[in-house]
Structure formats: structure tokens, C-alpha cells
Write an enzyme that holds these catalytic residues in place. Structure first.
Site, PDB file in Angstrom:
ATOM      1  N   GLN A  20      -3.482   5.636   4.017  1.00  0.00           N
ATOM      2  CA  GLN A  20      -4.532   6.620   4.127  1.00  0.00           C
ATOM      3  C   GLN A  20      -3.971   7.990   3.756  1.00  0.00           C
ATOM      4  O   GLN A  20      -2.876   8.358   4.148  1.00  0.00           O
ATOM      5  CB  GLN A  20      -5.048   6.651   5.552  1.00  0.00           C
ATOM      6  CG  GLN A  20      -5.592   5.327   5.973  1.00  0.00           C
ATOM      7  CD  GLN A  20      -7.002   5.463   6.547  1.00  0.00           C
ATOM      8  OE1 GLN A  20      -7.744   6.376   6.262  1.00  0.00           O
ATOM      9  NE2 GLN A  20      -7.370   4.518   7.372  1.00  0.00           N
TER      10      GLN A  20
ATOM     11  N   THR B  28       4.642   9.634   3.420  1.00  0.00           N
ATOM     12  CA  THR B  28       5.520   9.026   2.431  1.00  0.00           C
ATOM     13  C   THR B  28       5.885  10.022   1.332  1.00  0.00           C
ATOM     14  O   THR B  28       7.038  10.077   0.896  1.00  0.00           O
ATOM     15  CB  THR B  28       4.878   7.755   1.848  1.00  0.00           C
ATOM     16  OG1 THR B  28       4.714   6.812   2.919  1.00  0.00           O
ATOM     17  CG2 THR B  28       5.715   7.147   0.738  1.00  0.00           C
TER      18      THR B  28
ATOM     19  N   GLU C  56      -2.394  10.318   6.445  1.00  0.00           N
ATOM     20  CA  GLU C  56      -1.341   9.808   7.313  1.00  0.00           C
ATOM     21  C   GLU C  56      -0.221   9.211   6.468  1.00  0.00           C
ATOM     22  O   GLU C  56       0.747   9.884   6.160  1.00  0.00           O
ATOM     23  CB  GLU C  56      -1.897   8.775   8.309  1.00  0.00           C
ATOM     24  CG  GLU C  56      -0.895   8.247   9.287  1.00  0.00           C
ATOM     25  CD  GLU C  56      -0.334   9.276  10.265  1.00  0.00           C
ATOM     26  OE1 GLU C  56       0.713   9.005  10.870  1.00  0.00           O
ATOM     27  OE2 GLU C  56      -0.933  10.353  10.422  1.00  0.00           O
ATOM     28  N   CYS C  57      -0.345   7.988   6.062  1.00  0.00           N
ATOM     29  CA  CYS C  57       0.770   7.294   5.406  1.00  0.00           C
ATOM     30  C   CYS C  57       1.078   7.829   4.011  1.00  0.00           C
ATOM     31  O   CYS C  57       2.242   7.898   3.621  1.00  0.00           O
ATOM     32  CB  CYS C  57       0.514   5.792   5.384  1.00  0.00           C
ATOM     33  SG  CYS C  57       0.408   5.127   7.072  1.00  0.00           S
ATOM     34  N   VAL C  58       0.068   8.217   3.251  1.00  0.00           N
ATOM     35  CA  VAL C  58       0.324   8.761   1.920  1.00  0.00           C
ATOM     36  C   VAL C  58       1.055  10.089   2.039  1.00  0.00           C
ATOM     37  O   VAL C  58       2.092  10.304   1.408  1.00  0.00           O
ATOM     38  CB  VAL C  58      -0.980   8.888   1.098  1.00  0.00           C
ATOM     39  CG1 VAL C  58      -0.753   9.688  -0.177  1.00  0.00           C
ATOM     40  CG2 VAL C  58      -1.532   7.501   0.771  1.00  0.00           C
TER      41      VAL C  58
END
Length: 186
Positions: free
Chosen positions: A112, A120, A115-117
Site C-alpha cells: 500500500q 520500502t 505504508e509498505c511502498v
């Protein structure tokens, strides 16, 4: 212009495009189609495709929510990294996988966005990688109920700030799917 030595290669990093992650995501089908097109292009151009998959109490290994969406099929030869934190590098084998492939530049897609994008991208950048976010190949769900802006604004804001993100010896930026250049800086 990565700060990582002897890492001239680029990889397409596909983050958490799993059934349970993108089920209610903004423009899901368009984003998944864009990612699919990039995966096929990367394969044709012999650019490594690295898959990242969230595995935790919500996304239990083997469950339908955990599985990569049916429109995308990782090749058996393509690395798949399981993660338990938003940053795909945190307590995973991702760094080892990328080092083995000689990768110093990442083209990032997935979910998402908020969050994760984002985690990262930042995780890659602080570790010395160049990181290009594909502006029309990441998405998130509607979290306005908890005070977040609408998904389209979250995506637009992430694209805006990543376009101008900078640090010594590394490059950031965005590119639309149609303009992604796996051979150099987009």
C-alpha cells in the site's frame, strides 16, 4: 548513481500485490494491469523481477489473502521475499537477493502506498539504492475513516514528494509506466 559498489543492475520490485492487500484498493485493476505490463517488459529486457509478500497474522502463508493476485504470476526463477514489516528490507533476505543480482537501482511498484511502498522506498534509499517509484503502479485502500486523506490524494502526495526526494550519491524520482527505463535513470 547508487552509493553501492559494483551494483550496476536495475530490478523491478513488486511489493505486496496480494489479494488481501489490494482487494479494496484505489483503481486496483488499472494498477495491477500497469504492474503486469512492467513485469512482462522487465522479463523481455532481462531485468530481474523481485516479489515481496507480506506474511503475518493477517496474511497467513497459504491463505487466499496472502496469495499474489491472480493477474500476476511470479516465475519460479524470480526471487520471492517474505516480510513481516512495512520496510521490505527489515529482517528479510531482500538485501542478500539484490546483492546477488548486482542491483543498485530499484523500480518500485505495489501496495500500500502509505505504508509498505513508502517504507520500502525510504529503506532502499537510506541503504544506498537509487529508487524510482512508478507513479501509476502503486495504490492504497481508503483509510479516511481513520483520518487519512482519500486514496487519490495519498498517491498524488507520495508521487509529489518522491519526485523531488534527494540525498548525496543517490537518485530518487518517479516515472509513469509508459516511461519507465530499466536501463538507466528515468
Amino acid at each position: 548513481m547508487t552509493t553501492l559498489e559494483n551494483r550496476p543492475n536495475t530490478a523491478l520490485l513488486v511489493v505486496d500485490v496480494q489479494n488481501g492487500v489490494v482487494e479494496g484498493a484505489h483503481e486496483r485493476d488499472v494498477v495491477v494491469a500497469n504492474i503486469g505490463g512492467l513485469v512482462e517488459r522487465a522479463r523481455r529486457e532481462r531485468v530481474p523481477v523481485v516479489w515481496v509478500q507480506q506474511t503475518d497474522e493477517r496474511f497467513v502463508r497459504g491463505s487466499d489473502d496472502w496469495r499474489i493476485v491472480p493477474e500476476l504470476t511470479p516465475d519460479d526463477a524470480e526471487p520471492l521475499v517474505e516480510k513481516g514489516y512495512a520496510d521490505s528490507f527489515e529482517e528479510t533476505t531482500l538485501e542478500t537477493v539484490l546483492a546477488g543480482l548486482g542491483v543498485g537501482r530499484l523500480v518500485v511498484v505495489g501496495a500500500q502506498t502509505d505504508e509498505c511502498v513508502r517504507a520500502t522506498l525510504h529503506g532502499a534509499f537510506v541503504r544506498g539504492y537509487d529508487a524510482t517509484l512508478v507513479s501509476d503502479a502503486h495504490t492504497t485502500e481508503d483509510q479516511t475513516e481513520w483520518g487519512a486523506p482519500p486514496p487519490a490524494q495519498v498517491i498524488a502526495h507520495t508521487n509529489l514528494y518522491w519526485t523531488y526526494h534527494a540525498a548525496p550519491g543517490r537518485t530518487a524520482g518517479t516515472a509513469e509506466t509508459k516511461n519507465v527505463d530499466f536501463g538507466g535513470t528515468s
